[in-house]
Design an enzyme around this catalytic site. Sequence first.
Site, PDB file in Angstrom:
ATOM      1  N   LYS A  65       0.855  -1.186   0.000  1.00 26.00           N
ATOM      2  CA  LYS A  65       0.000   0.000   0.000  1.00 26.00           C
ATOM      3  C   LYS A  65       0.893   1.239   0.000  1.00 26.00           C
ATOM      4  O   LYS A  65       2.030   1.127   0.460  1.00 26.00           O
ATOM      5  CB  LYS A  65      -0.935  -0.025   1.199  1.00 26.00           C
ATOM      6  CG  LYS A  65      -0.321   0.528   2.498  1.00 26.00           C
ATOM      7  CD  LYS A  65      -1.367   0.821   3.533  1.00 26.00           C
ATOM      8  CE  LYS A  65      -0.864   1.829   4.517  1.00 26.00           C
ATOM      9  NZ  LYS A  65      -1.687   2.112   5.645  1.00 26.00           N
TER      10      LYS A  65
ATOM     11  N   LYS B 253      -3.505 -10.987   9.878  1.00 21.45           N
ATOM     12  CA  LYS B 253      -3.585 -11.186  11.330  1.00 21.45           C
ATOM     13  C   LYS B 253      -4.332 -12.479  11.644  1.00 21.45           C
ATOM     14  O   LYS B 253      -5.357 -12.783  11.031  1.00 21.45           O
ATOM     15  CB  LYS B 253      -4.304  -9.996  11.986  1.00 21.45           C
ATOM     16  CG  LYS B 253      -3.456  -8.741  11.983  1.00 21.45           C
ATOM     17  CD  LYS B 253      -4.171  -7.595  12.645  1.00 21.45           C
ATOM     18  CE  LYS B 253      -3.303  -6.353  12.619  1.00 21.45           C
ATOM     19  NZ  LYS B 253      -2.143  -6.432  13.499  1.00 21.45           N
TER      20      LYS B 253
ATOM     21  N   GLU C 124      -4.945   4.757  16.901  1.00 22.50           N
ATOM     22  CA  GLU C 124      -3.503   4.801  17.133  1.00 22.50           C
ATOM     23  C   GLU C 124      -3.204   5.881  18.168  1.00 22.50           C
ATOM     24  O   GLU C 124      -3.867   6.923  18.191  1.00 22.50           O
ATOM     25  CB  GLU C 124      -2.777   5.128  15.830  1.00 22.50           C
ATOM     26  CG  GLU C 124      -2.919   4.037  14.787  1.00 22.50           C
ATOM     27  CD  GLU C 124      -2.257   4.443  13.480  1.00 22.50           C
ATOM     28  OE1 GLU C 124      -1.107   4.049  13.272  1.00 22.50           O
ATOM     29  OE2 GLU C 124      -2.880   5.159  12.697  1.00 22.50           O
TER      30      GLU C 124
ATOM     31  N   ASP D 118      -5.435   6.551   3.920  1.00 30.29           N
ATOM     32  CA  ASP D 118      -4.355   5.754   4.509  1.00 30.29           C
ATOM     33  C   ASP D 118      -4.888   4.530   5.266  1.00 30.29           C
ATOM     34  O   ASP D 118      -4.222   3.500   5.320  1.00 30.29           O
ATOM     35  CB  ASP D 118      -3.528   6.630   5.470  1.00 30.29           C
ATOM     36  CG  ASP D 118      -2.298   5.913   5.985  1.00 30.29           C
ATOM     37  OD1 ASP D 118      -1.522   5.428   5.131  1.00 30.29           O
ATOM     38  OD2 ASP D 118      -2.104   5.825   7.207  1.00 30.29           O
TER      39      ASP D 118
ATOM     40  N   HIS E   3      -7.597  -0.818   5.075  1.00 25.91           N
ATOM     41  CA  HIS E   3      -7.659  -1.729   6.223  1.00 25.91           C
ATOM     42  C   HIS E   3      -9.086  -1.897   6.773  1.00 25.91           C
ATOM     43  O   HIS E   3      -9.560  -3.017   6.955  1.00 25.91           O
ATOM     44  CB  HIS E   3      -6.757  -1.232   7.351  1.00 25.91           C
ATOM     45  CG  HIS E   3      -5.327  -1.067   6.948  1.00 25.91           C
ATOM     46  ND1 HIS E   3      -4.666  -1.995   6.183  1.00 25.91           N
ATOM     47  CD2 HIS E   3      -4.420  -0.090   7.193  1.00 25.91           C
ATOM     48  CE1 HIS E   3      -3.422  -1.585   5.977  1.00 25.91           C
ATOM     49  NE2 HIS E   3      -3.258  -0.437   6.578  1.00 25.91           N
TER      50      HIS E   3
ATOM     51  N   LYS F 166      -5.382   9.057  14.550  1.00 29.52           N
ATOM     52  CA  LYS F 166      -4.078   9.113  15.217  1.00 29.52           C
ATOM     53  C   LYS F 166      -4.183   9.974  16.468  1.00 29.52           C
ATOM     54  O   LYS F 166      -5.094  10.781  16.594  1.00 29.52           O
ATOM     55  CB  LYS F 166      -3.048   9.708  14.267  1.00 29.52           C
ATOM     56  CG  LYS F 166      -2.752   8.783  13.102  1.00 29.52           C
ATOM     57  CD  LYS F 166      -1.548   9.246  12.337  1.00 29.52           C
ATOM     58  CE  LYS F 166      -1.181   8.246  11.262  1.00 29.52           C
ATOM     59  NZ  LYS F 166      -0.645   6.989  11.798  1.00 29.52           N
TER      60      LYS F 166
HETATM   61  P1  NAP Z   1      11.863   3.714   2.080  1.00 30.35           P
HETATM   62  O1  NAP Z   1      12.406   3.503   3.432  1.00 30.35           O
HETATM   63  O2  NAP Z   1      11.861   5.088   1.504  1.00 30.35           O
HETATM   64  O3  NAP Z   1      12.647   2.743   1.099  1.00 30.35           O
HETATM   65  C1  NAP Z   1      12.553   2.845  -0.288  1.00 30.35           C
HETATM   66  C2  NAP Z   1      13.442   1.783  -0.904  1.00 30.35           C
HETATM   67  O4  NAP Z   1      13.386   1.924  -2.319  1.00 30.35           O
HETATM   68  C3  NAP Z   1      14.885   1.902  -0.489  1.00 30.35           C
HETATM   69  O5  NAP Z   1      15.403   0.611  -0.264  1.00 30.35           O
HETATM   70  C4  NAP Z   1      15.541   2.529  -1.719  1.00 30.35           C
HETATM   71  O6  NAP Z   1      16.868   2.097  -1.757  1.00 30.35           O
HETATM   72  C5  NAP Z   1      14.714   1.902  -2.822  1.00 30.35           C
HETATM   73  N1  NAP Z   1      14.763   2.679  -4.065  1.00 30.35           N
HETATM   74  C6  NAP Z   1      14.399   3.966  -4.235  1.00 30.35           C
HETATM   75  N2  NAP Z   1      14.606   4.334  -5.529  1.00 30.35           N
HETATM   76  C7  NAP Z   1      15.108   3.240  -6.164  1.00 30.35           C
HETATM   77  C8  NAP Z   1      15.513   2.982  -7.503  1.00 30.35           C
HETATM   78  N3  NAP Z   1      15.461   3.920  -8.470  1.00 30.35           N
HETATM   79  N4  NAP Z   1      15.956   1.754  -7.803  1.00 30.35           N
HETATM   80  C9  NAP Z   1      16.021   0.789  -6.850  1.00 30.35           C
HETATM   81  N5  NAP Z   1      15.652   0.974  -5.574  1.00 30.35           N
HETATM   82  C10 NAP Z   1      15.190   2.180  -5.226  1.00 30.35           C
HETATM   83  O7  NAP Z   1      10.362   3.199   1.953  1.00 30.35           O
HETATM   84  P2  NAP Z   1       9.640   2.084   2.854  1.00 30.35           P
HETATM   85  O8  NAP Z   1       9.108   2.740   4.081  1.00 30.35           O
HETATM   86  O9  NAP Z   1      10.518   0.904   3.016  1.00 30.35           O
HETATM   87  O10 NAP Z   1       8.352   1.751   1.965  1.00 30.35           O
HETATM   88  C11 NAP Z   1       8.417   0.953   0.801  1.00 30.35           C
HETATM   89  C12 NAP Z   1       7.005   0.779   0.263  1.00 30.35           C
HETATM   90  O11 NAP Z   1       6.212   0.134   1.252  1.00 30.35           O
HETATM   91  C13 NAP Z   1       6.292   2.118  -0.018  1.00 30.35           C
HETATM   92  O12 NAP Z   1       5.414   1.939  -1.100  1.00 30.35           O
HETATM   93  C14 NAP Z   1       5.487   2.357   1.263  1.00 30.35           C
HETATM   94  O13 NAP Z   1       4.354   3.154   1.023  1.00 30.35           O
HETATM   95  C15 NAP Z   1       5.092   0.939   1.601  1.00 30.35           C
HETATM   96  N6  NAP Z   1       4.802   0.722   3.029  1.00 30.35           N
HETATM   97  C16 NAP Z   1       5.748   0.968   3.978  1.00 30.35           C
HETATM   98  C17 NAP Z   1       5.458   0.734   5.304  1.00 30.35           C
HETATM   99  C18 NAP Z   1       6.484   0.959   6.382  1.00 30.35           C
HETATM  100  O14 NAP Z   1       6.167   0.631   7.535  1.00 30.35           O
HETATM  101  N7  NAP Z   1       7.656   1.465   6.081  1.00 30.35           N
HETATM  102  C19 NAP Z   1       4.191   0.256   5.672  1.00 30.35           C
HETATM  103  C20 NAP Z   1       3.260   0.012   4.669  1.00 30.35           C
HETATM  104  C21 NAP Z   1       3.580   0.241   3.348  1.00 30.35           C
HETATM  105  P3  NAP Z   1      18.078   2.929  -2.408  1.00 30.35           P
HETATM  106  O15 NAP Z   1      17.920   4.349  -1.980  1.00 30.35           O
HETATM  107  O16 NAP Z   1      19.271   2.226  -1.859  1.00 30.35           O
HETATM  108  O17 NAP Z   1      17.933   2.739  -3.864  1.00 30.35           O
END
Ligand code: NAP
Length: 484
Positions: free
Chosen positions: A148, A182, A216, A235, A240, A331
């Site tokens: 998401k 879950k 939350e 969101d 959810h 939140k």
């Molecule tokens: P993040 O911390 O910003 O990580 C983004 C990842 O993408 C990094 O590993 C980055 O690595 C990689 N990336 C960015 N540009 C790239 C490119 N051109 N080529 C290859 N890799 C690239 O984001 P995140 O929080 O992990 O979230 C990832 C996804 O999951 C998003 O869609 C977010 O909405 C979703 N999500 C996250 C959470 C959470 O708890 N974090 C929860 C639900 C959903 P490099 O910079 O090394 O390339």
Amino acid sequence: MVSRVIPVDPFDLVIFGGTGDLARRKILPGLFRRFCAGQMGAESRIIGAARTDLNTQSYRDFAKDAVREFEPGGAKNAKHLKGFLELLDYVVVDAKGTQGWSDLTKAVRDDVIRAYYFSVGPSLFDDLAERLHKHKLDCPGCRIVVEKPFGHDLASAQELNQIIAKYFDEHQIYRIDHYLGKETVQNLMAIRFGNMLFEPLWNSQYIDHIQLTVAEEVGVGGRGEYYDRSGAMRDMLQNHLMQLLCLIAMEPPAKFNPDAVRDEKLKVIRALDEVAPDDVVRGQYEAAHDQAGFREQVGNPDSTTESFVAMRAHISNWRWAGTPFYLRTGKRLRERASEIAVVFKDAPHSIFDVEAGVHRNILTIKLQPNEGIELGVTIKEPGPGGMRLVDVPLDMTFAEALGPEEADFPDAYERLIMDVIRGNQTLFMRGDEVEAAWAWTDPIIAGWQERGEAPLPYASGSSGPDDALMLMHRDGRRWREIKA
Ligand code: NAP
């Protein structure tokens, strides 16, 4: 009872975004737990892929830190940790460029299950899917996992679906909503469809109303910029709460298979009535003591984005006509507590001297912070003193009866990743479901924009704006207290 962990077949899991927050906090620690449980063996490979210049060893160090931080108990087992880290590999890949794609081609194997986890922002889905195809990495048996947010409205969700569909069939696409992973949410289906007791009563004749709360305690934290564009409706509610609503309200599927279940969920979304403006309340939290308010946190002093939404929804079908569904999420509320409460009607005729509405059976499905299912039943208060009634909860989680191993169930992410490897899409959203959910949500959001409505302020640590309480009071009902 001995826990039954059924090992999955060997696989290659490529995590695009393998250096990101989600990989660090959820995916890698979750996989580690499955490894410790014996569900995946030494023949499987987890391949991190991102632009950051790491090699296999430095990626293993990154994963070791992640596991130590988010799975500290398990990480103390040095043998498990070493074994898990040996499964890891890393390839520098640029989703938008040419770098790394031929290395990735060499890193994956043809004779094992293969899955690509798109743990990156949705703007990269197109690039990834296209390059996987170009480099002949989109084998017919390959699976892709997408996170998401899946679009921010109907048009963008349709576009994303079309982009992915250019290279992958629907049976290869796993859209994650971790609420569906879950244990208790699945138990809800077992309780509804595996027993004779509940289903005959599961309709508007016997159920007064249903409440869904996802509360939350935290604010938007570091996600301010994203959240200001999104808000609670997009969101949390569109995905959810909508998924929970579907599982509660759907008809019994003819079979427990992915399409049968998802067909029934889709029918629920399509049967939802349009929501009248005065059936929705939006809120935005204010500053409190040493904590910044919403606008300050998102860095936008004029923000009209909601951090809270509550609504009354109706499902127009034979089963639910006349039974309101009250949904709320937000939140900076009093506590972190998520639950579904199915509130049954009063007995048709009371032979006891009790006020209407005081003793009602309530089936509570608790999702956070602790999972569990309770059925409130009315009994005689023990002892002398006449026939006084009291409500007591029957714990239907049965952790004690099933033994400690059964109670230590996998968290949502690890379970869902194992389902991807097994090729079971039951707990993943189908493209048409996501689109139907946006088609219902879009007019509500458009209405706010057309009317120029600003969210109502609410105090941090409260239950949201008072108008949300009124949403139920005016129907002669009340929200359950938000408590863990
Ligand atoms: P993040 O911390 O910003 O990580 C983004 C990842 O993408 C990094 O590993 C980055 O690595 C990689 N990336 C960015 N540009 C790239 C490119 N051109 N080529 C290859 N890799 C690239 O984001 P995140 O929080 O992990 O979230 C990832 C996804 O999951 C998003 O869609 C977010 O909405 C979703 N999500 C996250 C959470 C959470 O708890 N974090 C929860 C639900 C959903 P490099 O910079 O090394 O390339």
